[in-house]
Design a protein around this motif. Structure first.
Motif, PDB file in Angstrom:
ATOM      1  N   UNK A   1       0.795  -1.224   0.000  1.00  8.70           N
ATOM      2  CA  UNK A   1       0.000   0.000   0.000  1.00  8.70           C
ATOM      3  C   UNK A   1       0.830   1.278   0.000  1.00  8.70           C
ATOM      4  N   UNK A   2       2.093   1.192   0.335  1.00  9.35           N
ATOM      5  CA  UNK A   2       2.886   2.420   0.440  1.00  9.35           C
ATOM      6  C   UNK A   2       3.161   3.072  -0.904  1.00  9.35           C
ATOM      7  N   UNK A   3       2.991   2.345  -1.973  1.00  5.94           N
ATOM      8  CA  UNK A   3       3.310   2.906  -3.289  1.00  5.94           C
ATOM      9  C   UNK A   3       2.367   4.036  -3.690  1.00  5.94           C
ATOM     10  N   UNK A   4       1.123   3.972  -3.251  1.00  5.31           N
ATOM     11  CA  UNK A   4       0.170   5.027  -3.618  1.00  5.31           C
ATOM     12  C   UNK A   4       0.576   6.380  -3.029  1.00  5.31           C
ATOM     13  N   UNK A   5       0.787   6.501  -1.713  1.00  2.00           N
ATOM     14  CA  UNK A   5       1.176   7.827  -1.218  1.00  2.00           C
ATOM     15  C   UNK A   5       2.539   8.273  -1.743  1.00  2.00           C
ATOM     16  N   UNK A   6       3.445   7.335  -1.954  1.00  2.00           N
ATOM     17  CA  UNK A   6       4.770   7.718  -2.474  1.00  2.00           C
ATOM     18  C   UNK A   6       4.646   8.274  -3.895  1.00  2.00           C
ATOM     19  N   UNK A   7       3.862   7.604  -4.716  1.00  2.00           N
ATOM     20  CA  UNK A   7       3.674   8.073  -6.097  1.00  2.00           C
ATOM     21  C   UNK A   7       2.966   9.422  -6.121  1.00  2.00           C
TER      22      UNK A   7
ATOM     23  N   UNK B   1      -4.300  11.093  -1.587  1.00  2.15           N
ATOM     24  CA  UNK B   1      -2.993  11.051  -0.937  1.00  2.15           C
ATOM     25  C   UNK B   1      -3.143  10.931   0.578  1.00  2.15           C
ATOM     26  N   UNK B   2      -4.046  11.716   1.138  1.00  2.00           N
ATOM     27  CA  UNK B   2      -4.241  11.710   2.591  1.00  2.00           C
ATOM     28  C   UNK B   2      -4.763  10.356   3.063  1.00  2.00           C
TER      29      UNK B   2
ATOM     30  N   UNK C   1      -1.226   3.711   4.910  1.00  4.75           N
ATOM     31  CA  UNK C   1       0.175   3.294   4.981  1.00  4.75           C
ATOM     32  C   UNK C   1       0.682   3.298   6.419  1.00  4.75           C
ATOM     33  N   UNK C   2       0.341   4.324   7.182  1.00  2.61           N
ATOM     34  CA  UNK C   2       0.768   4.383   8.584  1.00  2.61           C
ATOM     35  C   UNK C   2       0.121   3.257   9.377  1.00  2.61           C
ATOM     36  N   UNK C   3      -1.162   3.035   9.169  1.00  2.81           N
ATOM     37  CA  UNK C   3      -1.865   1.975   9.918  1.00  2.81           C
ATOM     38  C   UNK C   3      -1.285   0.599   9.611  1.00  2.81           C
ATOM     39  N   UNK C   4      -1.045   0.318   8.337  1.00  3.89           N
ATOM     40  CA  UNK C   4      -0.493  -0.998   7.992  1.00  3.89           C
ATOM     41  C   UNK C   4       0.935  -1.135   8.499  1.00  3.89           C
ATOM     42  N   UNK C   5       1.677  -0.033   8.512  1.00  3.32           N
ATOM     43  CA  UNK C   5       3.031  -0.069   9.072  1.00  3.32           C
ATOM     44  C   UNK C   5       3.014  -0.400  10.549  1.00  3.32           C
ATOM     45  N   UNK C   6       2.066   0.185  11.267  1.00  3.57           N
ATOM     46  CA  UNK C   6       1.945  -0.120  12.694  1.00  3.57           C
ATOM     47  C   UNK C   6       1.567  -1.580  12.904  1.00  3.57           C
TER      48      UNK C   6
ATOM     49  N   UNK D   1      13.108   6.540   1.762  1.00  7.79           N
ATOM     50  CA  UNK D   1      14.519   6.204   1.973  1.00  7.79           C
ATOM     51  C   UNK D   1      14.686   5.384   3.245  1.00  7.79           C
ATOM     52  N   UNK D   2      14.038   5.811   4.328  1.00 12.79           N
ATOM     53  CA  UNK D   2      14.181   5.058   5.577  1.00 12.79           C
ATOM     54  C   UNK D   2      13.509   3.687   5.476  1.00 12.79           C
ATOM     55  N   UNK D   3      12.412   3.599   4.738  1.00  8.61           N
ATOM     56  CA  UNK D   3      11.776   2.293   4.530  1.00  8.61           C
ATOM     57  C   UNK D   3      12.648   1.369   3.705  1.00  8.61           C
ATOM     58  N   UNK D   4      13.261   1.915   2.679  1.00  9.49           N
ATOM     59  CA  UNK D   4      14.187   1.115   1.876  1.00  9.49           C
ATOM     60  C   UNK D   4      15.368   0.627   2.693  1.00  9.49           C
ATOM     61  N   UNK D   5      15.881   1.480   3.562  1.00 12.99           N
ATOM     62  CA  UNK D   5      16.990   1.076   4.433  1.00 12.99           C
ATOM     63  C   UNK D   5      16.553  -0.037   5.386  1.00 12.99           C
ATOM     64  N   UNK D   6      15.321   0.046   5.892  1.00 11.27           N
ATOM     65  CA  UNK D   6      14.814  -1.035   6.751  1.00 11.27           C
ATOM     66  C   UNK D   6      14.854  -2.374   6.019  1.00 11.27           C
ATOM     67  N   UNK D   7      14.424  -2.363   4.778  1.00  8.82           N
ATOM     68  CA  UNK D   7      14.347  -3.608   4.011  1.00  8.82           C
ATOM     69  C   UNK D   7      15.720  -4.059   3.529  1.00  8.82           C
TER      70      UNK D   7
END
Length: 172
Positions: A10-16, A52-53, A59-64, A133-139
């Motif tokens: 799901x993170x691709x939508x807000x990033x795009x 976007x919102x 994205x935040x909810x799924x990350x949590x 960037x920080x998400x990519x570093x996590x992975x």
């Protein structure tokens, strides 16, 4: 069927959208200068900011939801930094969406809020870059994806050395 884990999907939508909305803002401004309706053009920006919102909230909810699983393989402090960056982006998205809605007003008030909103979408793009960037570093640097591996990952086929074949110049 939903992908598991859901957050990376799901993170691709807000990033795009963070990268595309500034382009649309510029396009609307150019179109209005050429005679297009400000209200119609700005309505597009408001609609994009709504998507976007909502997508940044998801994205935040799924990350949590994924955090506890990933904490098994990545230090909590590193995850927390990414989480904080994602929450800032979500909060900026909510604020920018609200500002953009006021931008639909007529007159000086609407113009002022459109100007502030236009500037904020560029701030969102920078903030989204930091979250990505920080998400990519996590992975990729910290191995967050390993939390979802059933067995430890071995070398990929592309990294396994092929046996070298020596050219045989002998006369057989």
């Amino acid at each position: 069927m939903l992908p598991d884990p859901l957050h990376p999907a799901v993170i691709h939508m807000p990033m795009a959208l963070a990268m595309l909305v500034p382009v649309f803002v510029i396009g609307v401004m150019v179109a209005v200068k050429r005679g297009a309706s400000m209200r119609k053009g700005w309505s597009l920006i408001v609609a994009l900011m709504a998507v976007f919102t909502v997508s940044s909230v998801i994205a935040v909810e799924t990350g949590e939801d994924e955090e506890e699983v990933v904490e098994d393989v990545v230090d909590h402090d590193i995850i927390h930094e990414h989480e904080e960056a994602g929450e800032r982006l979500r909060n900026l998205a909510v604020l920018t969406f609200a500002l953009s809605m006021v931008g639909l007003a007529n007159g000086k008030v609407g113009a002022a809020f459109r100007g502030v909103s236009a500037g904020m979408v560029f701030v969102l793009a920078v903030a989204a870059y930091g979250v990505g960037k920080s998400g990519g570093e996590l992975v990729y640097d910290h191995g967050a994806a390993n939390a979802y591996m059933e067995t430890p990952a071995g070398p990929s086929p592309s990294t396994i050395a092929e046996p070298e074949h020596e050219d045989d110049d002998s006369d057989d």
